[in-house]
Design an enzyme around this catalytic site. Structure first.
Site, PDB file in Angstrom:
ATOM      1  N   ASP A  16       0.905  -0.939   0.161  1.00 51.03           N
ATOM      2  CA  ASP A  16      -0.028   0.185  -0.075  1.00 51.03           C
ATOM      3  C   ASP A  16       1.059   1.088  -0.002  1.00 51.03           C
ATOM      4  O   ASP A  16       2.177   1.069   0.469  1.00 51.03           O
ATOM      5  CB  ASP A  16      -0.915  -0.146   1.291  1.00 51.03           C
ATOM      6  CG  ASP A  16      -1.671   1.219   1.421  1.00 51.03           C
ATOM      7  OD1 ASP A  16      -2.371   1.763   0.661  1.00 51.03           O
ATOM      8  OD2 ASP A  16      -1.426   1.982   2.614  1.00 51.03           O
ATOM      9  N   ALA A  17       0.546   2.193  -0.557  1.00 51.53           N
ATOM     10  CA  ALA A  17       1.212   3.709  -0.480  1.00 51.53           C
ATOM     11  C   ALA A  17       0.935   4.278   0.618  1.00 51.53           C
ATOM     12  O   ALA A  17       1.981   4.763   1.428  1.00 51.53           O
ATOM     13  CB  ALA A  17       1.079   4.161  -1.887  1.00 51.53           C
ATOM     14  N   TYR A  18      -0.201   5.078   0.649  1.00 56.85           N
ATOM     15  CA  TYR A  18      -0.463   6.049   1.647  1.00 56.85           C
ATOM     16  C   TYR A  18      -0.412   5.370   3.012  1.00 56.85           C
ATOM     17  O   TYR A  18      -1.475   4.823   3.339  1.00 56.85           O
ATOM     18  CB  TYR A  18      -1.458   6.905   1.273  1.00 56.85           C
ATOM     19  CG  TYR A  18      -1.395   7.435  -0.181  1.00 56.85           C
ATOM     20  CD1 TYR A  18      -0.644   8.464  -0.178  1.00 56.85           C
ATOM     21  CD2 TYR A  18      -1.963   6.843  -1.283  1.00 56.85           C
ATOM     22  CE1 TYR A  18      -0.534   9.205  -1.170  1.00 56.85           C
ATOM     23  CE2 TYR A  18      -1.833   7.603  -2.547  1.00 56.85           C
ATOM     24  CZ  TYR A  18      -1.196   8.711  -2.649  1.00 56.85           C
ATOM     25  OH  TYR A  18      -0.800   9.237  -3.704  1.00 56.85           O
ATOM     26  N   ARG A  47      -7.513  12.545   6.938  1.00 55.50           N
ATOM     27  CA  ARG A  47      -7.115  11.299   6.404  1.00 55.50           C
ATOM     28  C   ARG A  47      -8.419  10.391   6.620  1.00 55.50           C
ATOM     29  O   ARG A  47      -8.823   9.559   5.955  1.00 55.50           O
ATOM     30  CB  ARG A  47      -6.029  10.666   7.213  1.00 55.50           C
ATOM     31  CG  ARG A  47      -5.678   9.332   7.304  1.00 55.50           C
ATOM     32  CD  ARG A  47      -5.317   8.882   5.814  1.00 55.50           C
ATOM     33  NE  ARG A  47      -4.820   7.549   5.449  1.00 55.50           N
ATOM     34  CZ  ARG A  47      -4.671   6.864   4.584  1.00 55.50           C
ATOM     35  NH1 ARG A  47      -5.080   7.389   3.223  1.00 55.50           N
ATOM     36  NH2 ARG A  47      -4.322   5.613   4.525  1.00 55.50           N
ATOM     37  N   SER A 123      -2.391   0.719  -4.963  1.00 57.53           N
ATOM     38  CA  SER A 123      -3.052   1.700  -4.123  1.00 57.53           C
ATOM     39  C   SER A 123      -4.329   2.286  -4.568  1.00 57.53           C
ATOM     40  O   SER A 123      -4.674   2.166  -5.824  1.00 57.53           O
ATOM     41  CB  SER A 123      -1.925   3.015  -4.050  1.00 57.53           C
ATOM     42  OG  SER A 123      -2.444   4.175  -3.689  1.00 57.53           O
ATOM     43  N   ASN A 124      -5.135   2.797  -3.520  1.00 56.35           N
ATOM     44  CA  ASN A 124      -6.476   3.657  -3.900  1.00 56.35           C
ATOM     45  C   ASN A 124      -6.095   4.919  -4.735  1.00 56.35           C
ATOM     46  O   ASN A 124      -6.777   5.238  -5.368  1.00 56.35           O
ATOM     47  CB  ASN A 124      -7.340   4.021  -2.655  1.00 56.35           C
ATOM     48  CG  ASN A 124      -7.965   2.655  -2.416  1.00 56.35           C
ATOM     49  OD1 ASN A 124      -8.199   1.594  -2.805  1.00 56.35           O
ATOM     50  ND2 ASN A 124      -8.322   2.845  -0.868  1.00 56.35           N
TER      51      ASN A 124
END
Length: 225
Positions: A16-18, A47, A123-124
């Site tokens: 995942d990125a964030y 967030r 990622s989203n």
């Protein structure tokens, strides 16, 4: 040399990125002086709503680019914290396109690649914001692929979103180690059939006992221990 336990049998590591590779709170931290005393609260609200919007749209069968949700979430956060001058909005959005990577990220990616493992983001985030993010973080050459859920038209934890990784990499899902700082994402990855590793950076209590990670670490350094 045998791979560390969470990676045993893996051919690829998907991140995942964030919140996992990129510090989602670094945008507000960069402008904390302008934001003022509500900086932490604003960042947390931003967030929280960003994620909430992705879940609600997915449950409703709708989709919008993650950048659109990021903008909407910031607008909500600014409305909830009216003490913050809205003039900072543009600076915060610009900063979100160039979030700081956590300090151990480059070294971890390099080490995994030396082990012969493929490294990928799923990622989203939409394609454009991910391209900007990995370039700003200086990690684009350390990744075999950067995958947005855009082609699936839905967000994680939908199986259609997770499908993008094995399809792109040509690797069976059970041969993919999946890392996320989000416990809900780990639950989705476990249900899907990845080998999920929870990067519990902030020491959160566990949940989703029927959808457990194979390992819990506090930072990416723990993956190689």
């Amino acid at each position: 040399m045998p791979l560390p336990a969470p990676l045993d049998g893996a051919e690829a590591v998907v991140f995942d990125a964030y919140g996992t590779l990129l510090d989602v709170h670094s945008a507000v931290q960069r402008h904390a002086a302008a934001v003022g005393p509500q900086a932490q609260a604003l960042s947390e609200t931003w967030r929280q709503k960003q994620l909430e919007y992705s879940w609600v749209l997915s449950l409703c069968g709708h989709y919008a680019p993650f950048w659109t949700l990021t903008e909407r979430a910031l607008d909500f956060a600014l409305a909830k914290h009216p003490q913050v001058d809205r003039a900072v909005r543009g600076d915060l959005l610009e900063a979100y396109r160039a979030l700081d990577a956590y300090p151990e990220v480059p070294g971890t990616l390099d080490a995994l690649r030396r082990m012969g493992l493929r490294t990928t983001i799923l990622s989203n985030g939409d394609t454009a914001m991910l391209a900007a993010a990995v370039k700003a973080a200086g990690i684009e050459t350390r990744l075999d692929a950067v995958l947005s859920v855009d082609p699936a038209g839905t967000f994680k934890t939908s199986a259609r979103a997770y499908d993008l990784a094995p399809e792109r990499l040509g690797v069976a899902r059970e041969r993919i180690a999946f890392l996320s700082s989000n416990r809900w994402d780990i639950a989705g990855a476990a249900a899907y059939g990845f080998a999920p590793v929870w990067v519990n950076r902030t020491g959160q209590p566990d949940e989703y006992p029927d959808l457990a990670p194979v390992r819990v670490i506090r930072s990416l350094d723990g993956l190689l221990a």
